[in-house]
Design a protein around this motif. Structure first.
Motif, PDB file in Angstrom:
ATOM      1  N   ARG A 109     -69.991 -41.571  79.779  1.00  0.00           N
ATOM      2  CA  ARG A 109     -69.760 -40.676  78.650  1.00  0.00           C
ATOM      3  C   ARG A 109     -69.745 -41.408  77.299  1.00  0.00           C
ATOM      4  N   LYS A 110     -68.870 -42.386  77.168  1.00  0.00           N
ATOM      5  CA  LYS A 110     -68.741 -43.119  75.905  1.00  0.00           C
ATOM      6  C   LYS A 110     -68.693 -44.601  76.238  1.00  0.00           C
TER       7      LYS A 110
ATOM      8  N   GLU B 255     -68.959 -48.793  74.969  1.00  0.00           N
ATOM      9  CA  GLU B 255     -68.854 -49.815  73.930  1.00  0.00           C
ATOM     10  C   GLU B 255     -69.701 -50.998  74.351  1.00  0.00           C
TER      11      GLU B 255
ATOM     12  N   THR C 120     -73.572 -40.083  66.887  1.00  0.00           N
ATOM     13  CA  THR C 120     -73.253 -40.398  68.273  1.00  0.00           C
ATOM     14  C   THR C 120     -73.461 -41.869  68.621  1.00  0.00           C
TER      15      THR C 120
ATOM     16  N   ILE D 101     -70.878 -48.354  69.472  1.00  0.00           N
ATOM     17  CA  ILE D 101     -70.347 -47.279  70.305  1.00  0.00           C
ATOM     18  C   ILE D 101     -71.447 -46.246  70.519  1.00  0.00           C
ATOM     19  N   LEU D 102     -71.663 -45.884  71.778  1.00  0.00           N
ATOM     20  CA  LEU D 102     -72.610 -44.828  72.139  1.00  0.00           C
ATOM     21  C   LEU D 102     -71.817 -43.683  72.751  1.00  0.00           C
ATOM     22  N   GLU D 103     -71.833 -42.538  72.103  1.00  0.00           N
ATOM     23  CA  GLU D 103     -71.175 -41.349  72.640  1.00  0.00           C
ATOM     24  C   GLU D 103     -72.251 -40.513  73.331  1.00  0.00           C
TER      25      GLU D 103
ATOM     26  N   ASP E  61     -72.121 -38.508  75.849  1.00  0.00           N
ATOM     27  CA  ASP E  61     -71.761 -37.134  76.182  1.00  0.00           C
ATOM     28  C   ASP E  61     -71.969 -36.169  75.012  1.00  0.00           C
ATOM     29  N   ARG E  62     -72.098 -36.680  73.808  1.00  0.00           N
ATOM     30  CA  ARG E  62     -72.351 -35.848  72.625  1.00  0.00           C
ATOM     31  C   ARG E  62     -73.821 -35.843  72.206  1.00  0.00           C
TER      32      ARG E  62
ATOM     33  N   GLU F 274     -67.073 -48.939  79.617  1.00  0.00           N
ATOM     34  CA  GLU F 274     -66.693 -47.553  79.385  1.00  0.00           C
ATOM     35  C   GLU F 274     -65.183 -47.510  79.547  1.00  0.00           C
TER      36      GLU F 274
END
Length: 177
Positions: free
Chosen positions: A9-10, A12, A59, A79-81, A83-84, A119
């Motif tokens: 989901r998110k 680093e 995101t 940071i990769l989000e 889930d968004r 994550e």
């Protein structure tokens, strides 16, 4: 997407390296991320996120940027989000580029480089770039959306030995197994 497989989901992605020795040109490594659409998952990226930028929708963000490796712990953090991220994006590739401003440099000439992908508190991958000593850049992670919409992580560092300016176009090519 079923409740048992939420996928990644998110994430680093953190990068560290030691500063250059006194009297030597500084070493500058940069994290680079590129999302790809379903209709061109291995072609040109929809956009590229790198130093001084972030994704249009926020995101993918570079929350820490170093130009010399001077700092404590990790010098670059992205940071990769996932889930968004809009559903039209089905693949995100992350890489590391060594800037060649002051001196030509490969990973073998970078002091104590390190990569950590996690994550939350779960470490998904760590690497020291020892497998790509002659490279000027490398892909370090690939995230792919599965049929249910969940994101999968594919680890592995793959070197690139050309002009780092060409790397963002080349990083989307299909990864070698």
């Amino acid at each position: 997407m079923n409740g048992l497989n939420k996928g990644i989901r998110k994430v680093e992605i953190a990068l560290r390296w030691d500063p250059s020795p006194a009297g030597q040109p500084s070493t500058d490594l940069d994290l680079v991320a590129a999302p790809y659409t379903a209709d061109d998952p291995h072609g040109d990226p929809a956009y590229v996120v790198h130093f001084d930028s972030r994704s249009p929708d926020g995101t993918i963000t570079l929350s820490r940027d170093s130009q010399d490796g001077k700092g404590f712990g990790y010098d670059e953090v992205m940071i990769l989000e996932l889930d968004r991220l809009d559903r039209r994006y089905t693949r995100v590739v992350v890489g590391v580029v060594i800037q060649q401003h002051q001196a030509e440099r490969t990973f073998s000439g970078v002091g104590n480089p390190g990569l950590r992908i996690r994550e939350g508190y779960t470490v998904l991958a760590e690497d020291d770039f020892g497998g790509v000593p002659g490279a000027t850049a490398a892909t370090v992670a690939e995230f792919v959306r599965d049929g249910s919409g969940a994101w999968e992580f594919r680890s592995g560092v793959q070197g690139f030995e050309g002009d780092p300016a060409e790397f963002p176009r080349a990083m989307g090519a299909a990864r070698r197994s």
